[in-house]
Structures are given as structure tokens and as C-alpha cells.
Write an enzyme that holds these catalytic residues in place. Structure first.
Site, short mmCIF file in Angstrom:
data_model
loop_
_atom_site.label_atom_id
_atom_site.label_comp_id
_atom_site.label_asym_id
_atom_site.label_seq_id
_atom_site.Cartn_x
_atom_site.Cartn_y
_atom_site.Cartn_z
N GLU A 197 33.96 3.22 -8.00
CA GLU A 197 34.08 3.99 -7.08
C GLU A 197 33.40 5.36 -7.17
OE1 GLU A 197 37.26 7.24 -4.97
OE2 GLU A 197 37.76 6.48 -6.98
N GLU A 201 44.84 9.63 -0.25
CA GLU A 201 44.63 10.33 -1.51
C GLU A 201 44.16 11.64 -1.06
OE1 GLU A 201 42.50 9.53 -5.85
OE2 GLU A 201 41.20 9.44 -4.10
#
Length: 258
Positions: free
Chosen positions: A143, A240
Site C-alpha cells: 500500500e 479506514e
């Protein structure tokens, strides 16, 4: 229809961590993700998942010593033994939690360091992770993190992440498309979603600029959700984000999708 997972590290913080599983279930979620499981025995977390009929869909490898600025060890030259220890531990947890994906954290590159050495170390360690995980049908996620959140992280752009995934060259390695980070660094999210389809294995969402619920700010999430449906994205969408106030009170945005 998209599948949303509650991020228990950021959501439902009104209650202690182990109570957040039930809070997520009561709010209508069928899956959860969180940053790190290692403060709790895997068996206890598995019990919480089972009690609440929840699926664990993602967590990270250990961050290292955050007090000295570490945020993952996988890219750090000379720390290969530590990085692979963390990868092996993550695999143990993933197996016990029935988790299909693990985000393997890269790490921070010191100012002035040779980035190529860090990139090569990362590639070699991710290949190790992928080869360990593949026999268990577990995917590795990598990521990009935007520099405002994590300065000097190994990679910040989705295109850098894709280049690294290409260099790693393992079938169970995918990029993790966090639309919050991607908007800040790359923009043009609809292009990323369509052009990289099949290369990302997990998506995360939050508003920009404040990282709150996806019903405010500069990203048109309803449009992007329709786009993801149109390309038949079948992975999970992790929530998130940092709720503006009470977590449940801020969940009006998700009702049309549950």
C-alpha cells in the site's frame, strides 16, 4: 453490491477494542479489518469473530519500533531476519483468523539513503512473504501512503506501488488501493479504479481532506461506488476513517449499501 468492512482500529473507539467486534456486528457489518492484532492472542480474536459471525479480511504486519519512527521493516536493509519473523507471525495470525489478505508494511527510508537498496530489499522480502502465503491461499497487499501521513515511506503513489508489484512478480501480490491516500497523491480516482482493475485486491476509503466518513469532502464516493460495481469489483472495501463524532451516528452513508 459492494462489501464493506469496519476498521476496528479507527471505528467504534467509544468502546474497548475487544468490544468493537460486537459493535460492528450490531451496526450491520459482516466483516472487519484492523491495523495490528499482536496485542491479543489469535485464539481470542478468533473467538470474537466467531461470536459475532464476522469475517476478518485484512490486517498489517507489525510496524516495528514506532517510537523511533519505524513503520514496517520489510524494506530495511540489514533487517531481513526481523522482517521475515514479522511475516511469519502474520501468517500464523492469518491462518488462525481465516484472513485472506495481509498488508505487508514496507518502512520509512531515511533522508539521503540509497532508495534502490530499500526497494530491492522490499522486493526480496515480499517474494518471501508471497511464497510463504500462496500455499494457504492468502494474498499479500502492498500500500502507498501519502507523505502527509507518513513522510519518507518507501512509496506514496499508486504507480510506484504497481511498479514494485511488477518487480515482485508473484501472482498473490496485489496493490491495496486506499482512495484517501490516492486522492492526495495521484488524483483521478476513476482512472485508477478502471485502469488498475485486477491489480488491486483491497480498497480502503475515507474523506479528503479530513479522513472522516465518506459523505463529505472532495471525493464523490457514491459515483466511485457505482463505478466499482460496474467493473464487478468483488473484493472488500475497508472503512479506514476517523468518525467525526459517534461512530454509529455517522453511519448514515452506508445504509443504501447494506
Amino acid at each position: 453490491m459492494l462489501k464493506f468492512a469496519a476498521n476496528l482500529s479507527m471505528m467504534f473507539t467509544e468502546v474497548p477494542f475487544l468490544e468493537r467486534f460486537k459493535a460492528a456486528k450490531d451496526a450491520g457489518f459482516s466483516a472487519v479489518e484492523f491495523l495490528f492484532p499482536y496485542d491479543y492472542p489469535a485464539a481470542l480474536l478468533a473467538e470474537k469473530l466467531s461470536e459475532n459471525s464476522l469475517q476478518q479480511v485484512l490486517f498489517n504486519t507489525a510496524p516495528g519500533n514506532t517510537d523511533i519512527g519505524e513503520w514496517g521493516l520489510t524494506a530495511l536493509p540489514g533487517r531481513e531476519q526481523d522482517a521475515r519473523r514479522d511475516i511469519d507471525l502474520a501468517l500464523e495470525y492469518a491462518l488462525k483468523l481465516g484472513c485472506p489478505s495481509v498488508h505487508v508494511m514496507a518502512g520509512v527510508v531515511p533522508v539521503g539513503a540509497n532508495r534502490e537498496k530499500y526497494e530491492q530489499t522490499f522486493v526480496e522480502n515480499i517474494r518471501y512473504a508471497a511464497d510463504r502465503f500462496v500455499g494457504h491461499n492468502i494474498n499479500v497487499m502492498i500500500e502507498a501512503l501519502n507523505p502527509k501521513i507518513k513522510p519518507n515511506y518507501l512509496f506514496s503513489s499508486q504507480y510506484q506501488t504497481l511498479e514494485l508489484a511488477n518487480a515482485i512478480d508473484r501472482p498473490n501480490v496485489f496493490t491495496q488501493l486506499d482512495l484517501f491516500h490516492a486522492q492526495i497523491v495521484d488524483g483521478n480516482l476513476s482512472h485508477l479504479i478502471t485502469s488498475l482493475a485486477g491489480r488491486y485486491g483491497h480498497i480502503q476509503i475515507a474523506s479528503v481532506p479530513h479522513r472522516h466518513e465518506p459523505d463529505e469532502g472532495e471525493i464523490n464516493y457514491p459515483y466511485l461506488f457505482e463505478l466499482l460495481d460496474s467493473i464487478n469489483y468483488s473484493g472488500w472495501v475497508g472503512c479506514e476513517y476517523l468518525p467525526r463524532a459517534d461512530t454509529v451516528a455517522g453511519l448514515g452513508w452506508i445504509k443504501p449499501y447494506q
